[in-house]
Design an enzyme around this catalytic site. Structure first.
Site, PDB file in Angstrom:
ATOM      1  N   ARG A   1      49.832  89.963 111.823  1.00 60.60           N
ATOM      2  CA  ARG A   1      48.619  89.973 111.004  1.00 60.60           C
ATOM      3  C   ARG A   1      48.823  89.678 109.522  1.00 60.60           C
ATOM      4  O   ARG A   1      47.868  89.737 108.754  1.00 60.60           O
ATOM      5  CB  ARG A   1      47.845  91.288 111.143  1.00 60.60           C
ATOM      6  N   ASP A   2      50.047  89.328 109.099  1.00 61.40           N
ATOM      7  CA  ASP A   2      50.250  88.998 107.687  1.00 61.40           C
ATOM      8  C   ASP A   2      51.401  88.005 107.518  1.00 61.40           C
ATOM      9  O   ASP A   2      52.322  88.228 106.725  1.00 61.40           O
ATOM     10  CB  ASP A   2      50.498  90.268 106.872  1.00 61.40           C
ATOM     11  N   VAL A   3      51.333  86.908 108.268  1.00 63.74           N
ATOM     12  CA  VAL A   3      52.359  85.862 108.172  1.00 63.74           C
ATOM     13  C   VAL A   3      52.117  85.120 106.860  1.00 63.74           C
ATOM     14  O   VAL A   3      51.044  84.549 106.650  1.00 63.74           O
ATOM     15  CB  VAL A   3      52.279  84.890 109.372  1.00 63.74           C
TER      16      VAL A   3
END
Length: 180
Positions: A55-57
């Site tokens: 969820r935070d690439v």
């Protein structure tokens, strides 16, 4: 994760090679960019197979081993795809706006394909030196991921456009199904 007497601890691999954000700021070659995306895609495939979505690439969450291998780090906002852990309040989006999938921006259900969208946004920035969408505030950037068409690469990189399209399709069902 362990315990020694009354002390609890978490041990992690030491990854001293800096971040992808650092490399972007210094300049990164096309070949290096492709290698990084390949490494991160493999890491995402592994995480997704284990049932987790990152969820935070983003470039700040990609670290480098001394041998140059890229490692996806900071699973701090990762979520179990079965919904049993790390519950997020319904209707709240989470992630970094420049790399956020449309479904994240709309606070909808996410799965591994959301991470692939973030990987595509990161690849776009690696190739062009700028994020795919930019504006003066985070809300507008998130909205652009939902409403704007997939960005086009410059003519000299057009041969990679199908990769960007397959990663950044607005509909998750139109994206690549996995990091493989």
């Amino acid at each position: 994760i362990g315990q020694h007497g009354t002390i609890y601890y978490l041990a992690a691999e030491f990854i001293p090679g800096g971040t992808l954000r650092d490399k972007l700021n210094q300049g990164i070659s096309l070949a290096e960019s492709i290698d990084v995306v390949r490494d991160v895609a493999h890491g995402l495939h592994y995480a997704h197979d284990a049932g987790f979505v990152h969820r935070d690439v983003k470039p700040g969450n990609v670290l480098f081993r001394l041998n140059g291998t890229a490692v996806l780090a900071d699973f701090g906002i990762a979520k179990s795809m079965d919904g049993k852990t790390m519950a997020t309040q319904i209707g709240s989006s989470i992630g970094t706006p420049h790399y956020m999938s449309p479904e994240q921006a709309k606070a909808e259900k996410v799965d591994g394909r959301s991470d692939l969208y973030g990987l595509g946004a990161m690849l776009f920035e690696l190739l062009t030196g700028r994020p795919p969408y930019d504006a003066g505030d985070p809300f507008t950037i998130a909205l652009m991921h939902v409403t704007h068409p997939v960005p086009q690469l410059p003519a000299e990189l057009a041969w990679l456009q199908s990769l960007i399209d397959g990663l950044m399709a607005k509909d998750p069902d139109s994206r690549f199904p996995s990091g493989e």
